[in-house]
Design a protein around this motif. Structure first.
Motif, PDB file in Angstrom:
ATOM      1  N   PHE A 174       0.834  -1.205   0.000  1.00  0.00           N
ATOM      2  CA  PHE A 174       0.000   0.000   0.000  1.00  0.00           C
ATOM      3  C   PHE A 174       0.870   1.258   0.000  1.00  0.00           C
ATOM      4  CE2 PHE A 174      -3.687  -2.316   2.326  1.00  0.00           C
ATOM      5  CZ  PHE A 174      -4.135  -2.799   1.117  1.00  0.00           C
ATOM      6  N   MET A 175       1.942   1.219   0.785  1.00  0.00           N
ATOM      7  CA  MET A 175       2.807   2.387   0.879  1.00  0.00           C
ATOM      8  C   MET A 175       3.500   2.687  -0.447  1.00  0.00           C
ATOM      9  SD  MET A 175       2.913   4.256   3.560  1.00  0.00           S
ATOM     10  CE  MET A 175       4.517   5.019   3.363  1.00  0.00           C
ATOM     11  N   MET A 176       3.832   1.660  -1.220  1.00  0.00           N
ATOM     12  CA  MET A 176       4.488   1.895  -2.505  1.00  0.00           C
ATOM     13  C   MET A 176       3.617   2.750  -3.405  1.00  0.00           C
ATOM     14  SD  MET A 176       6.371  -1.736  -3.369  1.00  0.00           S
ATOM     15  CE  MET A 176       7.137  -1.080  -4.854  1.00  0.00           C
ATOM     16  N   GLU A 177       2.317   2.467  -3.434  1.00  0.00           N
ATOM     17  CA  GLU A 177       1.425   3.274  -4.273  1.00  0.00           C
ATOM     18  C   GLU A 177       1.277   4.679  -3.709  1.00  0.00           C
ATOM     19  OE1 GLU A 177      -3.188   3.482  -5.863  1.00  0.00           O
ATOM     20  OE2 GLU A 177      -2.338   1.548  -5.309  1.00  0.00           O
ATOM     21  N   LEU A 178       1.121   4.790  -2.392  1.00  0.00           N
ATOM     22  CA  LEU A 178       0.933   6.107  -1.790  1.00  0.00           C
ATOM     23  C   LEU A 178       2.178   6.978  -1.934  1.00  0.00           C
ATOM     24  CD1 LEU A 178      -1.018   5.148   1.457  1.00  0.00           C
ATOM     25  CD2 LEU A 178      -1.913   6.357  -0.547  1.00  0.00           C
ATOM     26  N   ILE A 179       3.356   6.387  -1.820  1.00  0.00           N
ATOM     27  CA  ILE A 179       4.594   7.154  -1.990  1.00  0.00           C
ATOM     28  C   ILE A 179       4.707   7.639  -3.425  1.00  0.00           C
ATOM     29  CG2 ILE A 179       7.110   7.005  -2.061  1.00  0.00           C
ATOM     30  CD1 ILE A 179       6.059   7.311   0.737  1.00  0.00           C
ATOM     31  N   SER A 180       4.358   6.772  -4.370  1.00  0.00           N
ATOM     32  CA  SER A 180       4.393   7.172  -5.775  1.00  0.00           C
ATOM     33  C   SER A 180       3.494   8.372  -6.011  1.00  0.00           C
ATOM     34  CB  SER A 180       3.957   5.990  -6.652  1.00  0.00           C
ATOM     35  OG  SER A 180       3.930   6.348  -8.006  1.00  0.00           O
ATOM     36  N   ARG A 181       2.294   8.316  -5.491  1.00  0.00           N
ATOM     37  CA  ARG A 181       1.342   9.417  -5.682  1.00  0.00           C
ATOM     38  C   ARG A 181       1.774  10.674  -4.943  1.00  0.00           C
ATOM     39  NH1 ARG A 181      -4.700   7.611  -6.647  1.00  0.00           N
ATOM     40  NH2 ARG A 181      -4.334   5.706  -7.847  1.00  0.00           N
ATOM     41  N   SER A 182       2.237  10.528  -3.714  1.00  0.00           N
ATOM     42  CA  SER A 182       2.583  11.726  -2.945  1.00  0.00           C
ATOM     43  C   SER A 182       3.861  12.375  -3.463  1.00  0.00           C
ATOM     44  CB  SER A 182       2.703  11.399  -1.449  1.00  0.00           C
ATOM     45  OG  SER A 182       3.624  10.363  -1.217  1.00  0.00           O
ATOM     46  N   SER A 183       4.782  11.587  -4.037  1.00  0.00           N
ATOM     47  CA  SER A 183       5.976  12.185  -4.624  1.00  0.00           C
ATOM     48  C   SER A 183       5.597  13.089  -5.788  1.00  0.00           C
ATOM     49  CB  SER A 183       6.945  11.093  -5.091  1.00  0.00           C
ATOM     50  OG  SER A 183       7.449  10.370  -3.998  1.00  0.00           O
ATOM     51  N   LEU A 184       4.659  12.630  -6.612  1.00  0.00           N
ATOM     52  CA  LEU A 184       4.180  13.464  -7.715  1.00  0.00           C
ATOM     53  C   LEU A 184       3.464  14.696  -7.177  1.00  0.00           C
ATOM     54  CD1 LEU A 184       3.587  14.019 -10.707  1.00  0.00           C
ATOM     55  CD2 LEU A 184       1.564  12.571 -10.486  1.00  0.00           C
ATOM     56  N   ILE A 185       2.640  14.516  -6.163  1.00  0.00           N
ATOM     57  CA  ILE A 185       1.902  15.637  -5.574  1.00  0.00           C
ATOM     58  C   ILE A 185       2.868  16.689  -5.031  1.00  0.00           C
ATOM     59  CG2 ILE A 185       0.454  16.271  -3.590  1.00  0.00           C
ATOM     60  CD1 ILE A 185      -1.003  13.513  -4.108  1.00  0.00           C
ATOM     61  N   ILE A 186       3.928  16.243  -4.345  1.00  0.00           N
ATOM     62  CA  ILE A 186       4.923  17.184  -3.817  1.00  0.00           C
ATOM     63  C   ILE A 186       5.601  17.926  -4.958  1.00  0.00           C
ATOM     64  CG2 ILE A 186       7.128  17.361  -2.611  1.00  0.00           C
ATOM     65  CD1 ILE A 186       6.161  14.949  -0.890  1.00  0.00           C
ATOM     66  N   ALA A 187       5.989  17.182  -6.002  1.00  0.00           N
ATOM     67  CA  ALA A 187       6.665  17.808  -7.136  1.00  0.00           C
ATOM     68  C   ALA A 187       5.778  18.825  -7.823  1.00  0.00           C
ATOM     69  CB  ALA A 187       7.105  16.739  -8.137  1.00  0.00           C
ATOM     70  N   VAL A 188       4.482  18.534  -7.898  1.00  0.00           N
ATOM     71  CA  VAL A 188       3.549  19.406  -8.607  1.00  0.00           C
ATOM     72  C   VAL A 188       3.173  20.628  -7.777  1.00  0.00           C
ATOM     73  CG1 VAL A 188       1.187  19.556  -9.486  1.00  0.00           C
ATOM     74  CG2 VAL A 188       2.609  17.595 -10.088  1.00  0.00           C
ATOM     75  N   TYR A 189       2.894  20.422  -6.495  1.00  0.00           N
ATOM     76  CA  TYR A 189       2.270  21.471  -5.706  1.00  0.00           C
ATOM     77  C   TYR A 189       3.191  22.221  -4.745  1.00  0.00           C
ATOM     78  CZ  TYR A 189      -2.302  20.027  -7.391  1.00  0.00           C
ATOM     79  OH  TYR A 189      -3.387  19.756  -8.194  1.00  0.00           O
ATOM     80  N   GLU A 190       4.398  21.720  -4.508  1.00  0.00           N
ATOM     81  CA  GLU A 190       5.294  22.496  -3.658  1.00  0.00           C
ATOM     82  C   GLU A 190       5.909  23.618  -4.492  1.00  0.00           C
ATOM     83  OE1 GLU A 190       7.915  21.237   0.000  1.00  0.00           O
ATOM     84  OE2 GLU A 190       8.937  20.735  -1.871  1.00  0.00           O
ATOM     85  N   ASN A 191       6.009  24.775  -3.916  1.00  0.00           N
ATOM     86  CA  ASN A 191       6.574  25.923  -4.622  1.00  0.00           C
ATOM     87  C   ASN A 191       7.975  25.590  -5.119  1.00  0.00           C
ATOM     88  OD1 ASN A 191       7.719  28.392  -5.384  1.00  0.00           O
ATOM     89  ND2 ASN A 191       6.592  29.529  -3.817  1.00  0.00           N
ATOM     90  N   PRO A 192       8.232  25.739  -6.446  1.00  0.00           N
ATOM     91  CA  PRO A 192       9.555  25.397  -6.972  1.00  0.00           C
ATOM     92  C   PRO A 192      10.691  26.141  -6.287  1.00  0.00           C
ATOM     93  CG  PRO A 192       8.008  25.803  -8.761  1.00  0.00           C
ATOM     94  CD  PRO A 192       7.316  26.215  -7.484  1.00  0.00           C
ATOM     95  N   GLY A 193      10.409  27.346  -5.779  1.00  0.00           N
ATOM     96  CA  GLY A 193      11.457  28.124  -5.137  1.00  0.00           C
ATOM     97  C   GLY A 193      11.586  27.859  -3.651  1.00  0.00           C
ATOM     98  N   ALA A 194      10.750  26.974  -3.115  1.00  0.00           N
ATOM     99  CA  ALA A 194      10.798  26.696  -1.682  1.00  0.00           C
ATOM    100  C   ALA A 194      12.109  26.013  -1.322  1.00  0.00           C
ATOM    101  CB  ALA A 194       9.622  25.812  -1.280  1.00  0.00           C
ATOM    102  N   PRO A 195      12.712  26.369  -0.188  1.00  0.00           N
ATOM    103  CA  PRO A 195      13.965  25.726   0.207  1.00  0.00           C
ATOM    104  C   PRO A 195      13.746  24.257   0.526  1.00  0.00           C
ATOM    105  CG  PRO A 195      13.099  27.052   2.009  1.00  0.00           C
ATOM    106  CD  PRO A 195      12.239  27.346   0.807  1.00  0.00           C
ATOM    107  N   MET A 196      14.750  23.436   0.242  1.00  0.00           N
ATOM    108  CA  MET A 196      14.687  22.024   0.599  1.00  0.00           C
ATOM    109  C   MET A 196      15.013  21.898   2.083  1.00  0.00           C
ATOM    110  SD  MET A 196      16.356  20.105  -2.708  1.00  0.00           S
ATOM    111  CE  MET A 196      17.749  21.225  -2.911  1.00  0.00           C
ATOM    112  N   CYS A 197      14.029  21.473   2.851  1.00  0.00           N
ATOM    113  CA  CYS A 197      14.175  21.439   4.307  1.00  0.00           C
ATOM    114  C   CYS A 197      15.147  20.344   4.726  1.00  0.00           C
ATOM    115  CB  CYS A 197      12.824  21.208   4.969  1.00  0.00           C
ATOM    116  SG  CYS A 197      11.625  22.488   4.561  1.00  0.00           S
TER     117      CYS A 197
END
Length: 250
Positions: A174-197
Motif C-alpha cells: 500500500f505504501m508503494m502506491e501512496l509514496i508514488s502518488r505523494s511524490s508526484l503531488i509534492i513535485a507538482v504542488y510544492e513551490n519550486p522556489g521553496a527551500p529544501m528542508c
C-alpha cells in the motif's frame, strides 16, 4: 545435465532520478525504456513538466531515436507509477492530481504510517538502524547538492524503508502506491522556489526508534506528514516548456 544458458540480465539500478515506487527493471525492458522513464520522472519532479503536459509518442521517438513500441513500454511503466495518465486514442499526459486527491493521499499515509512506526520499533535491529541512518545521510547529501528530484525521491524512499522494516508486506505494498502518488503531488504542488528542508524530523524519528519511544515516534510521523501537506501550494503551475526542453533540463 544440459548446460544452462545464462539468463538475460536486466539493466542495473536506476540513477538517483528514478522514482521511489518504480521498483527494479522488469523482463522485456531495455536501457532505453528506463532512460525515458527516468528522464520523464526527473522532469516532473524538477517542475519542468507540469501536470496535463501531453507526452507525444512521435516526440519521444525523435528525441531518443527509438520505435513507438519502446516509447509505449516506457509510458506504460510511468502510468503504473501514477506519473502519467494514458488516455484511449488521445495519448499520454502528465498526471494532474487534484487538491482533493492530495489531501486523501496524505490522510491515507498518516493512517498507514501510524501503524508502521510501532512495528518498526518492535522489530528494530542494529542492521535496520544502520539502514535508516544511511537513508537519512543520502537524503541530506541530495539536499546539500541542490538535487531537488533526488531529494524528493529519497524522502519517499525513507518512508518506504520504514514500511519494509515494519515486516508487513501488505502495508508495504500500500505504501508503494501512496509514496508514488505523494511524490508526484509534492513535485507538482510544492513551490519550486521553496527551500529544501533539512532532515530534522527524520533524524528525530530515528532517535525515537532507537530509544523505543512508540508514542513520541507515532506523534512525530503524524506531525511530519501534516507539515509536508501544509507546505503544498494547491494550485496548478503555470510554466510551460516543450517536451524537448523539459527532458533536456531546459
Amino acid at each position: 545435465m544440459p548446460k544452462k544458458t545464462p539468463a538475460e540480465r536486466p539493466p542495473g539500478r536506476r540513477t538517483p532520478a528514478a522514482h521511489p515506487a518504480a521498483g527494479t527493471s522488469k523482463r522485456g525492458e531495455t536501457a532505453v525504456d528506463l532512460r525515458i522513464h527516468g528522464a520523464v520522472v526527473n522532469a516532473v519532479m524538477s517542475h519542468r513538466l507540469p501536470p496535463g503536459t501531453r507526452l507525444g509518442e512521435a516526440e519521444f521517438c525523435e528525441l531518443y531515436q527509438v520505435s513507438r513500441t519502446t516509447v509505449r513500454k516506457a509510458l506504460q511503466r510511468l502510468a503504473h507509477d501514477h506519473i502519467v495518465v494514458l488516455r484511449p486514442n488521445r495519448g499520454a499526459v502528465v498526471a494532474s492530481p487534484s487538491p482533493e486527491e492530495a489531501r486523501d493521499v496524505f490522510a491515507a499515509r498518516r493512517a498507514l504510517e501510524r501503524e508502521i512506526v510501532p512495528l518498526v520499533i518492535r522489530n528494530v535491529t542494529p542492521s535496520s538502524l544502520k539502514r535508516i541512518r544511511a537513508a537519512i545521510d543520502a537524503e541530506e547529501q541530495a539536499r546539500t547538492s541542490g538535487d531537488r528530484a533526488a531529494w524528493i525521491r529519497l524522502g519517499g524512499e525513507f518512508h518506504l524503508l520504514l514500511a519494509e522494516l515494519a515486516g508487513n508486506a501488505v502495508l508495504q505494498r500500500f505504501m508503494m502506491e501512496l509514496i508514488s502518488r505523494s511524490s508526484l503531488i509534492i513535485a507538482v504542488y510544492e513551490n519550486p522556489g521553496a527551500p529544501m528542508c533539512g532532515n530534522h524530523d527524520h533524524n528525530e524519528l530515528l532517535g525515537f526508534i532507537e530509544s523505543g519511544n512508540i508514542k513520541a515516534a507515532t506523534k512525530l510521523i503524524e506531525h511530519h506528514l501534516a507539515d509536508i501537506e501544509d507546505r503544498l501550494h494547491l494550485g496548478a503551475p503555470e510554466r510551460k516548456l516543450s517536451l524537448a526542453e523539459a527532458l533536456s533540463g531546459g
